[in-house]
Design a protein around this motif. Sequence first.
Motif, mmCIF file in Angstrom:
data_model
loop_
_atom_site.group_PDB
_atom_site.id
_atom_site.type_symbol
_atom_site.label_atom_id
_atom_site.label_comp_id
_atom_site.label_asym_id
_atom_site.label_seq_id
_atom_site.Cartn_x
_atom_site.Cartn_y
_atom_site.Cartn_z
ATOM 1 N N GLU A 23 19.628 -35.704 -6.827
ATOM 2 C CA GLU A 23 21.013 -35.389 -7.382
ATOM 3 C C GLU A 23 21.277 -33.798 -7.123
ATOM 4 O OE1 GLU A 23 23.373 -35.067 -11.641
ATOM 5 O OE2 GLU A 23 21.857 -36.399 -11.360
ATOM 6 N N GLY A 24 20.253 -33.129 -7.404
ATOM 7 C CA GLY A 24 20.613 -31.747 -7.005
ATOM 8 C C GLY A 24 20.640 -31.431 -5.442
ATOM 9 N N ARG A 26 21.862 -33.149 -3.262
ATOM 10 C CA ARG A 26 23.129 -34.108 -2.740
ATOM 11 C C ARG A 26 24.197 -32.801 -2.930
ATOM 12 N NH1 ARG A 26 21.033 -38.872 -5.303
ATOM 13 N NH2 ARG A 26 20.143 -40.102 -3.555
ATOM 14 N N GLN A 27 24.170 -31.991 -3.832
ATOM 15 C CA GLN A 27 25.003 -31.016 -4.148
ATOM 16 C C GLN A 27 25.208 -30.142 -2.869
ATOM 17 O OE1 GLN A 27 24.232 -29.062 -7.741
ATOM 18 N NE2 GLN A 27 23.923 -30.868 -8.867
ATOM 19 N N GLU A 29 26.563 -29.576 0.609
ATOM 20 C CA GLU A 29 27.506 -30.151 1.565
ATOM 21 C C GLU A 29 26.640 -30.738 2.744
ATOM 22 O OE1 GLU A 29 31.869 -29.421 3.433
ATOM 23 O OE2 GLU A 29 30.827 -27.849 2.189
ATOM 24 N N GLU A 185 17.570 -30.765 -15.651
ATOM 25 C CA GLU A 185 18.140 -29.677 -15.118
ATOM 26 C C GLU A 185 17.522 -28.846 -14.129
ATOM 27 O OE1 GLU A 185 19.761 -25.539 -16.747
ATOM 28 O OE2 GLU A 185 20.659 -27.413 -18.135
ATOM 29 N N ALA A 188 16.917 -30.805 -10.819
ATOM 30 C CA ALA A 188 18.181 -30.766 -9.991
ATOM 31 C C ALA A 188 18.294 -29.184 -9.382
ATOM 32 C CB ALA A 188 19.521 -30.927 -10.941
ATOM 33 N N ARG A 192 18.533 -28.902 -5.059
ATOM 34 C CA ARG A 192 19.585 -28.049 -4.517
ATOM 35 C C ARG A 192 18.965 -26.893 -3.698
ATOM 36 N NH1 ARG A 192 22.021 -27.069 -8.675
ATOM 37 N NH2 ARG A 192 21.517 -24.961 -8.987
ATOM 38 N N GLU A 196 19.051 -26.341 0.042
ATOM 39 C CA GLU A 196 19.738 -25.142 0.588
ATOM 40 C C GLU A 196 18.925 -24.262 1.790
ATOM 41 O OE1 GLU A 196 20.876 -22.990 -2.844
ATOM 42 O OE2 GLU A 196 22.973 -24.044 -2.888
#
Length: 204
Positions: A23-24, A26-27, A29, A185, A188, A192, A196
């Motif tokens: 989920e993280g 997928r943040q 882009e 949390e 996630a 992310r 990145e």
Amino acid sequence: MKTLVLFYSTYGHIYRLAEAIAEGARQVEGNQVDLRRVPETLPPALLDQIGATEAQKAFAHIPVARPEELENYDAILFGTPTRYGNVCGQMQAFMDSTGALWARGALVGKAGGVFVSTATQHGGQETTIRSFHTELLHHGFVIVGLPYAWQGQTGHEEVTGGTPYGASTVAGGQGERQPSANELEGAAFQGRHTAEIGRKLAAR
């Protein structure tokens, strides 16, 4: 940009963290995120005996990974329960099958991270992650942890996983505790953050 979340889960705790990691990720882009599990090595009779068969139905729909798939990703996060402070046998067996990738340097320069679960708060979360880091370094991964930019690992109001080496959860002696909101949390955030960095490395 492609990210793989690869895990082994006995009772579902690592699977829950893997979902949060994905989920993280997928943040970020344009990031394609895939969930995969490593093959089970325990016989069905033993899985029944330890009460894992029913729990594993929750993620039976997740495809089983093949080692050659790993080189198709820019970032990979590996999830494993702890076994005596080390990587579980199922994940180790999968990693042992990646020799051809190692020989070609196929994973060099990719972003890699690890997340874990243990029965107790001090049951080997950090040693398991650090031992897995050794394998990632042999493959040439750029290791990504869970930096203190995520403040959830600095609190002391509750029992919680989460280390600077990677996300984690405390499952309880009988697997009765599910990942907390704070632990999810952290997972996630790691997903992310790793994606990145994977994007930056892929753009070199």
